[in-house]
Design a protein around this motif. Structure first.
Motif, mmCIF file in Angstrom:
data_model
loop_
_atom_site.group_PDB
_atom_site.id
_atom_site.type_symbol
_atom_site.label_atom_id
_atom_site.label_comp_id
_atom_site.label_asym_id
_atom_site.label_seq_id
_atom_site.Cartn_x
_atom_site.Cartn_y
_atom_site.Cartn_z
ATOM 1 N N VAL A 84 0.825 -1.204 0.000
ATOM 2 C CA VAL A 84 0.000 0.000 0.000
ATOM 3 C C VAL A 84 0.864 1.260 0.000
ATOM 4 O O VAL A 84 0.525 2.261 -0.595
ATOM 5 C CB VAL A 84 -0.972 -0.011 1.201
ATOM 6 C CG1 VAL A 84 -1.778 1.269 1.271
ATOM 7 C CG2 VAL A 84 -1.887 -1.217 1.121
ATOM 8 N N GLY A 85 1.991 1.195 0.653
ATOM 9 C CA GLY A 85 2.866 2.361 0.768
ATOM 10 C C GLY A 85 3.011 2.747 2.212
ATOM 11 O O GLY A 85 2.099 2.547 3.015
ATOM 12 N N HIS A 86 4.131 3.310 2.593
ATOM 13 C CA HIS A 86 4.474 3.520 3.998
ATOM 14 C C HIS A 86 3.411 4.271 4.795
ATOM 15 O O HIS A 86 3.029 3.843 5.869
ATOM 16 C CB HIS A 86 5.826 4.226 4.126
ATOM 17 C CG HIS A 86 6.273 4.305 5.544
ATOM 18 N ND1 HIS A 86 5.835 5.274 6.417
ATOM 19 C CD2 HIS A 86 7.082 3.509 6.258
ATOM 20 C CE1 HIS A 86 6.367 5.083 7.598
ATOM 21 N NE2 HIS A 86 7.137 4.023 7.524
ATOM 22 N N ASP A 87 2.920 5.386 4.301
ATOM 23 C CA ASP A 87 1.969 6.177 5.090
ATOM 24 C C ASP A 87 0.622 5.488 5.257
ATOM 25 O O ASP A 87 -0.091 5.746 6.220
ATOM 26 C CB ASP A 87 1.745 7.545 4.444
ATOM 27 C CG ASP A 87 2.974 8.428 4.559
ATOM 28 O OD1 ASP A 87 3.840 8.146 5.410
ATOM 29 O OD2 ASP A 87 3.068 9.396 3.781
ATOM 30 N N ASP A 88 0.258 4.646 4.314
ATOM 31 C CA ASP A 88 -1.063 4.032 4.335
ATOM 32 C C ASP A 88 -1.060 2.566 4.736
ATOM 33 O O ASP A 88 -2.109 1.956 4.817
ATOM 34 C CB ASP A 88 -1.722 4.166 2.962
ATOM 35 C CG ASP A 88 -1.981 5.611 2.601
ATOM 36 O OD1 ASP A 88 -2.269 6.402 3.514
ATOM 37 O OD2 ASP A 88 -1.877 5.943 1.418
ATOM 38 N N GLN A 89 0.103 1.985 4.961
ATOM 39 C CA GLN A 89 0.135 0.571 5.319
ATOM 40 C C GLN A 89 -0.188 0.385 6.803
ATOM 41 O O GLN A 89 -0.196 1.342 7.567
ATOM 42 C CB GLN A 89 1.492 -0.042 4.976
ATOM 43 C CG GLN A 89 2.622 0.396 5.887
ATOM 44 C CD GLN A 89 3.967 -0.068 5.373
ATOM 45 O OE1 GLN A 89 4.234 -0.012 4.170
ATOM 46 N NE2 GLN A 89 4.808 -0.529 6.272
ATOM 47 N N TRP A 90 -0.479 -0.843 7.156
ATOM 48 C CA TRP A 90 -0.799 -1.190 8.539
ATOM 49 C C TRP A 90 0.367 -0.790 9.433
ATOM 50 O O TRP A 90 1.525 -1.045 9.115
ATOM 51 C CB TRP A 90 -1.051 -2.691 8.647
ATOM 52 C CG TRP A 90 -1.618 -3.053 9.968
ATOM 53 C CD1 TRP A 90 -0.914 -3.460 11.065
ATOM 54 C CD2 TRP A 90 -2.987 -3.010 10.362
ATOM 55 N NE1 TRP A 90 -1.771 -3.681 12.116
ATOM 56 C CE2 TRP A 90 -3.049 -3.422 11.709
ATOM 57 C CE3 TRP A 90 -4.171 -2.679 9.720
ATOM 58 C CZ2 TRP A 90 -4.241 -3.501 12.417
ATOM 59 C CZ3 TRP A 90 -5.358 -2.767 10.423
ATOM 60 C CH2 TRP A 90 -5.386 -3.174 11.750
ATOM 61 N N GLN A 91 0.042 -0.153 10.546
ATOM 62 C CA GLN A 91 1.059 0.364 11.457
ATOM 63 C C GLN A 91 1.190 -0.526 12.699
ATOM 64 O O GLN A 91 0.205 -1.097 13.155
ATOM 65 C CB GLN A 91 0.701 1.790 11.878
ATOM 66 C CG GLN A 91 0.604 2.767 10.723
ATOM 67 C CD GLN A 91 1.921 2.937 9.991
ATOM 68 O OE1 GLN A 91 2.968 3.100 10.605
ATOM 69 N NE2 GLN A 91 1.873 2.870 8.675
ATOM 70 N N PRO A 92 2.389 -0.625 13.263
ATOM 71 C CA PRO A 92 2.596 -1.489 14.431
ATOM 72 C C PRO A 92 1.808 -1.049 15.672
ATOM 73 O O PRO A 92 1.577 -1.855 16.563
ATOM 74 C CB PRO A 92 4.096 -1.396 14.709
ATOM 75 C CG PRO A 92 4.702 -0.677 13.582
ATOM 76 C CD PRO A 92 3.619 -0.040 12.771
ATOM 77 N N PHE A 93 1.380 0.198 15.726
ATOM 78 C CA PHE A 93 0.640 0.685 16.895
ATOM 79 C C PHE A 93 -0.877 0.593 16.693
ATOM 80 O O PHE A 93 -1.648 1.206 17.420
ATOM 81 C CB PHE A 93 1.060 2.118 17.261
ATOM 82 C CG PHE A 93 0.998 3.094 16.127
ATOM 83 C CD1 PHE A 93 -0.153 3.827 15.880
ATOM 84 C CD2 PHE A 93 2.105 3.280 15.312
ATOM 85 C CE1 PHE A 93 -0.217 4.722 14.827
ATOM 86 C CE2 PHE A 93 2.053 4.180 14.251
ATOM 87 C CZ PHE A 93 0.884 4.897 14.011
ATOM 88 N N TRP A 94 -1.304 -0.178 15.708
ATOM 89 C CA TRP A 94 -2.721 -0.463 15.503
ATOM 90 C C TRP A 94 -3.000 -1.884 15.962
ATOM 91 O O TRP A 94 -2.217 -2.794 15.680
ATOM 92 C CB TRP A 94 -3.105 -0.344 14.045
ATOM 93 C CG TRP A 94 -2.957 1.017 13.442
ATOM 94 C CD1 TRP A 94 -2.723 2.200 14.089
ATOM 95 C CD2 TRP A 94 -3.027 1.338 12.058
ATOM 96 N NE1 TRP A 94 -2.656 3.232 13.187
ATOM 97 C CE2 TRP A 94 -2.843 2.726 11.926
ATOM 98 C CE3 TRP A 94 -3.237 0.589 10.922
ATOM 99 C CZ2 TRP A 94 -2.849 3.367 10.706
ATOM 100 C CZ3 TRP A 94 -3.251 1.214 9.705
ATOM 101 C CH2 TRP A 94 -3.067 2.613 9.599
ATOM 102 N N PHE A 95 -4.139 -2.072 16.625
ATOM 103 C CA PHE A 95 -4.513 -3.420 17.064
ATOM 104 C C PHE A 95 -5.889 -3.757 16.507
ATOM 105 O O PHE A 95 -6.875 -3.091 16.832
ATOM 106 C CB PHE A 95 -4.520 -3.528 18.593
ATOM 107 C CG PHE A 95 -4.685 -4.941 19.046
ATOM 108 C CD1 PHE A 95 -3.605 -5.801 19.037
ATOM 109 C CD2 PHE A 95 -5.921 -5.420 19.429
ATOM 110 C CE1 PHE A 95 -3.755 -7.128 19.408
ATOM 111 C CE2 PHE A 95 -6.086 -6.740 19.807
ATOM 112 C CZ PHE A 95 -4.993 -7.597 19.797
ATOM 113 N N PRO A 96 -5.989 -4.789 15.639
ATOM 114 C CA PRO A 96 -7.272 -5.124 15.017
ATOM 115 C C PRO A 96 -8.258 -5.685 16.040
ATOM 116 O O PRO A 96 -7.882 -6.487 16.901
ATOM 117 C CB PRO A 96 -6.894 -6.184 13.980
ATOM 118 C CG PRO A 96 -5.652 -6.811 14.513
ATOM 119 C CD PRO A 96 -4.925 -5.719 15.254
#
Length: 172
Positions: free
Chosen positions: A90-102
């Motif tokens: 997706v690209g760095h700014d829009d990819q899944w981030q490590p500080f997100w929890f599904p």
């Protein structure tokens, strides 16, 4: 209200509609809770920890807002690991981030997550990385669900709940 109070209301509604206590998921496995705590700074996951210490999701047939399934802790931890690797296209700014929890999945690649940095609950579109704010925190999200139940936006048809309200999560 608190996560505990909102869960009590939601579970009472399920019980009133014939769902047995046996169908309510047990608390999450202590090893999984320890794994969760080791991933994030102390305190930043208190809402998630509070939720999963009480029950490991909802019954898998309880579809929220006509599309979403609340994941068990094991499912969420697995999804988090996969998303960090698989969203790099997706690209760095829009990819899944490590500080997100599904926390929710539509089983089609999109997720609702808790932003550990802000506490907010957001929608994530797996195709383009779009994010949409859902609620200010997990407690408020559960409060919205409890309110929808109290306003009869959810009804049981046969032996399964169905959503009749207008709230949409993600792309309606």
């Amino acid at each position: 209200m608190s996560i505990t109070e909102n869960l009590r209301l939601i579970n009472a509604w399920l019980s009133e509609n014939g769902v047995s206590i046996d169908e309510k998921p047990a608390p999450a496995d202590p090893d999984q809770l320890s794994k969760l705590k080791s991933m994030y700074p102390q305190g930043s996951i208190s809402e998630i920890d509070e939720f999963y210490r009480q029950q490991n999701g909802f019954p898998n047939w309880f579809v929220l807002y006509s599309t979403w399934q609340l994941m068990s802790l094991e499912e969420a931890l697995t999804a988090k690991e996969i998303l960090e690797i698989s969203s790099t296209h997706v690209g760095h700014d829009d990819q899944w981030q490590p500080f997100w929890f599904p926390i929710l999945t539509n089983n089609g690649g999109d997720y609702v997550f808790k932003n550990i940095n802000t506490g907010e609950i957001e929608f994530y579109d797996h195709t383009d990385g779009e994010k949409i704010l859902i609620s200010r925190n997990l407690d408020y999200f559960l409060k919205m669900l409890a309110e929808d139940i109290n306003q009869h936006e959810y009804v049981f048809e046969g032996d399964e709940p169905s959503y009749r309200g207008q709230r949409v999560i993600g792309h309606g």
